[in-house]
Design a protein around this motif. Structure first.
Motif, PDB file in Angstrom:
ATOM      1  N   GLU A 377      -4.279 -37.574  -5.514  1.00  0.00           N
ATOM      2  CA  GLU A 377      -4.985 -36.917  -4.414  1.00  0.00           C
ATOM      3  C   GLU A 377      -6.496 -37.116  -4.557  1.00  0.00           C
ATOM      4  O   GLU A 377      -7.203 -37.409  -3.587  1.00  0.00           O
ATOM      5  N   GLN A 381      -9.041 -39.156  -2.134  1.00  0.00           N
ATOM      6  CA  GLN A 381     -10.227 -38.543  -1.518  1.00  0.00           C
ATOM      7  C   GLN A 381     -11.471 -39.403  -1.762  1.00  0.00           C
ATOM      8  O   GLN A 381     -12.290 -39.595  -0.861  1.00  0.00           O
ATOM      9  N   ASP A 384     -11.419 -42.288   0.522  1.00  0.00           N
ATOM     10  CA  ASP A 384     -11.766 -41.860   1.886  1.00  0.00           C
ATOM     11  C   ASP A 384     -13.282 -41.750   2.045  1.00  0.00           C
ATOM     12  O   ASP A 384     -13.841 -42.084   3.085  1.00  0.00           O
TER      13      ASP A 384
END
Ligand code: ADP
Ligand code: MG
Length: 483
Positions: A377, A381, A384
């Motif tokens: 995760e 992130q 992103d």
């Protein structure tokens, strides 16, 4: 990595076939209800069947049969609906019955194919001759007591799959690639843990040499080699030994040899003349093993996606190079991790980060995907933040290092440290103006043709902006101001 014979075999060609013994993952043993778990106190997992008590009868464990079928399917092999167990008779102290129940004439799995990748990237097929089920023996220990040998029967009766290859292997590298591939496949299938250090996978290595175009010559069999590296080395040393024998006018005798990793040599254990006569005969305590096609089909339907297929799918679906996909499918955990992070993101970017910075961090911190300080995760992130241009690729490396050190989430690090990328063209222009003014001499050199200085100016501007400038905008501004 490893052992190469390149340039050392003259006109000789190496021929090699492997017999891989793979311990089946199952709760209990092949013919008894005793636990098949590795370890435990000596003789803690022994039933009367395993100890060879008179009158005890074997009962086939269906899960072991299913595991053999799954493995056969994974090896793209023929599943034999009719197979049979045979008694292989020999005396050994850790074999209480005086025979091993194995499969001889009618193995559960017939011919198949394994794909290996050679160093230059070409794919080669290695034929599988057969896979059969058999029992493991116990373990004699000679170092527990000054005058006595002791026996641990925990392993006696545990199910083994013997996977026999065709003599299609032509070098130590191919032997290594083949063994790694078998290990990868059984791990994907969950049929063997492939831990060679614990002995749950070991190989008998058959080696001969010949001149190109000749029939096969006499082979030697090197018993019980227990690592990929040792297998490669055993092929190398044994081939060189045989070439030497032929070159000096001798003949290679068929024999069983032992590989000694500490000396890096093979030595004779027994010659063909004293080879066992196992007096195989059909096991009278068991019926032939008859499988229903539906049983096989049901197992086939539930088979996981295998590494070769996964690798090709990764290339197609995520547009990543074949080589990179190979790294990512090395094991199921890595492949799953990749797919989790790649979901809804740029597959190439994710692949580069995982096989680059992420793996490097695992190495450095001695962790693995499960224990990594950076979760999927968190990595997602971070990517992103690169993609939506909150940070640039350069800063992302620093943020990642901080994530490894502290376990913090990237967005929090970016906010706390003010690492957002500067896209304000006014601020960028000011920074460029300053750098060019401070380096008037270099600007003059640039203008008289020293193009290479362009990178220097960009670097200086970035430095002046603590690395936070948007690289594309900085490039543009430098170009513009240099005229
Ligand atoms: P056995 O039943 O005596 O063990 P097999 O014919 O089943 O013998 O072969 C065992 C292994 O030896 C197989 O993996 C096979 O590929 C390999 N093999 C057979 N002939 C040769 C050869 N001439 N050189 C190298 N390997 C060989
Ligand atoms: Mg053999």
């Amino acid at each position: 990595m490893g052992y190469s014979l390149e340039g050392r075999t003259g006109t000789w060609e190496v021929v090699c076939g492997l017999e891989v013994h793979a311990q089946v993952i199952s709760q209990s043993k092949l013919f008894s209800g005793a636990s098949a778990t590795y370890g435990g106190a000596p003789n803690a997992h022994v039933s009367f069947v395993d100890a060879g008590f008179p009158g005890m009868l074997p009962v086939i464990n269906q899960e072991c049969v299913a595991q053999a079928v799954r493995t056969g399917l994974g090896l793209k092999a023929q599943i034999n609906l009719f197979s049979r167990f045979d008694r292989k008779n020999y005396f050994y102290a850790d074999l209480p019955n005086g025979y091993q129940i194995s499969q001889f004439e009618h193995p559960i799995v017939g011919t198949g194919i394994v794909e290996i990748e050679l160093q230059d990237g070409t794919i080669k097929h290695i034929g599988i001759t057969r896979l059969h089920l058999e029992q493991d023996a116990g373990k004699s220990m000679h170092d527990q007591h000054p005058a006595k040998s002791v026996i641990d029967l925990n392993r006696a009766g545990v199910a083994l799959m013997e996977i026999v290859s065709e003599p299609d292997i032509r070098s130590p590298e191919e032997a290594g690639a083949y063994l790694r591939k078998i290990r990868q496949i059984v791990r994907y299938l969950g049929t063997c843990d492939g831990n060679m250090e614990e002995g749950s996978m070991r190989a008998d290595v058959n080696v001969s040499v010949r001149k190109a175009g000749e029939e096969f010559r006499t082979r030697c069999e090197i018993k019980n080699v227990n690592s990929v590296r040792f297998v490669m080395h055993a092929v190398e040393t044994e081939a060189l030994r045989q070439i030497e024998v032929y070159e000096s006018g001798g003949e290679v005798k068929q024999e069983t040899r032992l590989y000694d990793p500490s000396k890096g040599e093979t030595r004779s254990m027994r010659s063909k003349e004293d080879a066992h006569d196992y007096r195989y005969f059909p096991e009278p305590d068991l019926l032939p093993l008859i499988l229903e096609q539906e049983f096989v089909d049901a197992l086939a339907a539930k088979l996981p996606e295998l590494p070769d297929e996964k690798r090709r799918r990764f290339c197609d679906q995520y547009g990543i190079p074949f080589y990179d996909a190979g790294v990512l499918v090395a094991d199921q955990t890595t492949a799953d991790f990749y797919e989790t992070v790649a979901k809804g993101r740029d597959g190439r970017l994710v692949a580069n980060w995982i096989s680059g910075d992420f793996f490097a961090a695992l190495n450095r911190t001695g962790t693995n995907i499960e224990t990594s300080p950076v979760s999927g995760e968190a990595l997602g992130q971070l990517l992103d933040l690169i993609t939506d241009k909150t940070i640039n690729g350069r800063i992302a490396k620093d943020v990642f290092e901080e994530m490894v050190e502290t376990g913090a989430m990237p967005a929090a690090i970016v906010e706390a440290k003010g690492l957002r990328q500067v896209t304000d063209t006014g601020a960028i222009d000011d920074a460029v103006t300053k750098v060019l003014a401070e380096n008037a001499d270099k600007v003059a050199e640039y203008k008289s043709g020293k193009d290479k200085l362009f990178g220097f100016f960009v670097g200086q501007v970035m430095k002046g902006m603590q690395g936070k400038g948007n690289p594309a905008l900085v490039n543009e501004a430098v170009k513009k101001q240099l005229g």
